[in-house]
Enzyme design. Structure first.
Site, PDB file in Angstrom:
ATOM      1  N   ARG A   1      -1.290  -9.302  13.316  1.00 25.95           N
ATOM      2  CA  ARG A   1      -1.862  -8.400  12.380  1.00 25.95           C
ATOM      3  C   ARG A   1      -2.472  -8.876  11.343  1.00 25.95           C
ATOM      4  NH1 ARG A   1       3.779  -5.618  11.130  1.00 25.95           N
ATOM      5  NH2 ARG A   1       2.348  -4.173   9.607  1.00 25.95           N
TER       6      ARG A   1
ATOM      7  N   LYS B   1       1.043  -1.127  -0.077  1.00 25.80           N
ATOM      8  CA  LYS B   1      -0.024  -0.143  -0.050  1.00 25.80           C
ATOM      9  C   LYS B   1       0.747   1.254  -0.001  1.00 25.80           C
ATOM     10  CE  LYS B   1      -2.251  -0.987   3.671  1.00 25.80           C
ATOM     11  NZ  LYS B   1      -1.954  -2.313   4.036  1.00 25.80           N
TER      12      LYS B   1
ATOM     13  N   ARG C   1      10.433  -0.863  12.851  1.00 27.60           N
ATOM     14  CA  ARG C   1       8.969  -1.005  13.462  1.00 27.60           C
ATOM     15  C   ARG C   1       8.960  -1.950  14.571  1.00 27.60           C
ATOM     16  NH1 ARG C   1       4.398   0.274   9.030  1.00 27.60           N
ATOM     17  NH2 ARG C   1       3.160  -1.068  10.590  1.00 27.60           N
TER      18      ARG C   1
ATOM     19  N   ARG D   1      11.085  -6.531   5.748  1.00 26.60           N
ATOM     20  CA  ARG D   1      11.347  -5.205   6.201  1.00 26.60           C
ATOM     21  C   ARG D   1      11.379  -4.800   7.604  1.00 26.60           C
ATOM     22  NH1 ARG D   1       5.275  -2.217   5.620  1.00 26.60           N
ATOM     23  NH2 ARG D   1       4.989  -2.764   7.667  1.00 26.60           N
TER      24      ARG D   1
ATOM     25  N   ARG E   1     -10.185   0.744   8.130  1.00 28.40           N
ATOM     26  CA  ARG E   1      -9.710  -0.715   8.624  1.00 28.40           C
ATOM     27  C   ARG E   1     -11.054  -1.520   9.287  1.00 28.40           C
ATOM     28  NH1 ARG E   1      -3.984   0.273   9.034  1.00 28.40           N
ATOM     29  NH2 ARG E   1      -2.893  -1.653   9.008  1.00 28.40           N
TER      30      ARG E   1
HETATM   31  P1  AMP Z   1       0.152   0.390   9.216  1.00 29.35           P
HETATM   32  O1  AMP Z   1       1.279   1.274   9.039  1.00 29.35           O
HETATM   33  O2  AMP Z   1      -1.101   0.887   8.425  1.00 29.35           O
HETATM   34  O3  AMP Z   1       0.454  -1.015   9.034  1.00 29.35           O
HETATM   35  O4  AMP Z   1      -0.376   0.558  10.698  1.00 29.35           O
HETATM   36  C1  AMP Z   1       0.046   0.292  11.701  1.00 29.35           C
HETATM   37  C2  AMP Z   1      -0.565  -0.178  13.022  1.00 29.35           C
HETATM   38  O5  AMP Z   1      -1.238   1.028  13.248  1.00 29.35           O
HETATM   39  C3  AMP Z   1      -1.754  -1.084  12.881  1.00 29.35           C
HETATM   40  O6  AMP Z   1      -1.481  -2.418  12.976  1.00 29.35           O
HETATM   41  C4  AMP Z   1      -2.703  -0.680  13.734  1.00 29.35           C
HETATM   42  O7  AMP Z   1      -2.476  -0.897  15.154  1.00 29.35           O
HETATM   43  C5  AMP Z   1      -2.734   0.743  13.615  1.00 29.35           C
HETATM   44  N1  AMP Z   1      -3.850   1.524  12.725  1.00 29.35           N
HETATM   45  C6  AMP Z   1      -3.289   2.198  11.485  1.00 29.35           C
HETATM   46  N2  AMP Z   1      -4.462   2.665  10.712  1.00 29.35           N
HETATM   47  C7  AMP Z   1      -5.270   2.086  11.630  1.00 29.35           C
HETATM   48  C8  AMP Z   1      -6.783   2.290  11.525  1.00 29.35           C
HETATM   49  N3  AMP Z   1      -7.203   2.733  10.247  1.00 29.35           N
HETATM   50  N4  AMP Z   1      -7.558   1.773  12.231  1.00 29.35           N
HETATM   51  C9  AMP Z   1      -7.001   1.357  13.378  1.00 29.35           C
HETATM   52  N5  AMP Z   1      -5.608   1.094  13.689  1.00 29.35           N
HETATM   53  C10 AMP Z   1      -5.090   1.275  12.797  1.00 29.35           C
END
Ligand code: AMP
Length: 190
Positions: free
Chosen positions: A145, A14, A134, A128, A89
């Site tokens: 996840r 993404k 991270r 990654r 999400r």
């Molecule tokens: P990402 O960088 O998009 O993989 O997001 C990392 C983490 O942030 C996710 O595993 C969630 O814990 C939290 N997170 C990011 N976006 C959302 C969202 N739209 N709703 C809820 N949690 C989020």
């Protein structure tokens, strides 16, 4: 406006494809994951709350995320459109986004669903994790996840299917070939 949801499990590309979309269509980009990590890095209260969920591979509560999007849109100014990356999400987030966009007299034009098999996702995210720094790119949290995605996030796709804006994209192979498919899907819906 051209508003795009870039959708798919963790590790589906993404972020990478968002960068291509920004350049191609001159769009604003909002990644809720990036915004949350910024909060963590600057030691805010919101950051501390978010970290307690992120490190478990769980979703941050809808209310927190929707407020973040609301204030982002409020401050955004005039743009050609927005790429929503890692948001919505949950189905509740998707509904809230639809209502918010209505107040701006706009909507989601296309939801790009990046399809990548789970074993490939696991491989990519572990790789990654060697450089991303991270805290959630480790095998145990990645597995959580992916499970969270299946249970809470995948239903969002049905929401966009019903709206007639979902497009499936094969997310494996050359990044540029995947982007060609993405462009075709966007151009068909814009
Ligand atoms: P990402 O960088 O998009 O993989 O997001 C990392 C983490 O942030 C996710 O595993 C969630 O814990 C939290 N997170 C990011 N976006 C959302 C969202 N739209 N709703 C809820 N949690 C989020």
């Amino acid at each position: 406006m051209l508003n795009i949801v870039i959708f798919g499990p963790p590790g589906s590309g993404k972020g990478t494809q968002s960068e291509n979309l920004i350049k191609e269509y001159n769009l604003a980009h909002i990644s809720t994951g990036d915004l949350l990590r910024k909060e963590i890095n600057t030691n805010t209260e919101l950051g501390a709350l978010a970290k307690s969920y992120i490190d478990k591979g769980e979703l941050v509560p809808d209310e927190v995320i929707i407020n973040m999007i609301d204030s982002y849109l409020d401050r955004m100014g005039r743009v050609n459109g927005v790429i929503f990356d890692g948001f919505p999400r949950t189905v509740a987030q998707a509904g809230a986004l639809r209502d918010l966009l209505k107040t701006y007299k706009t909507k989601i034009n296309v939801c790009l669903n990046l399809e990548v098999p789970n074993d490939e996702l696991m491989k990519r995210l572990i790789e990654r994790g060697k450089t991303s720094g991270r805290s959630d790119d480790n095998e145990e949290t990645i597995a959580k996840r992916l499970a969270t995605y299946e249970k809470q996030t995948k239903p969002v796709l049905d929401f966009y299917k019903k709206e007639g804006v979902a497009a499936n994209i094969k997310g494996i192979g050359e990044i540029s070939a995947i982007f060609d498919d993405i462009k075709a899907a966007v151009d068909a819906k814009k």
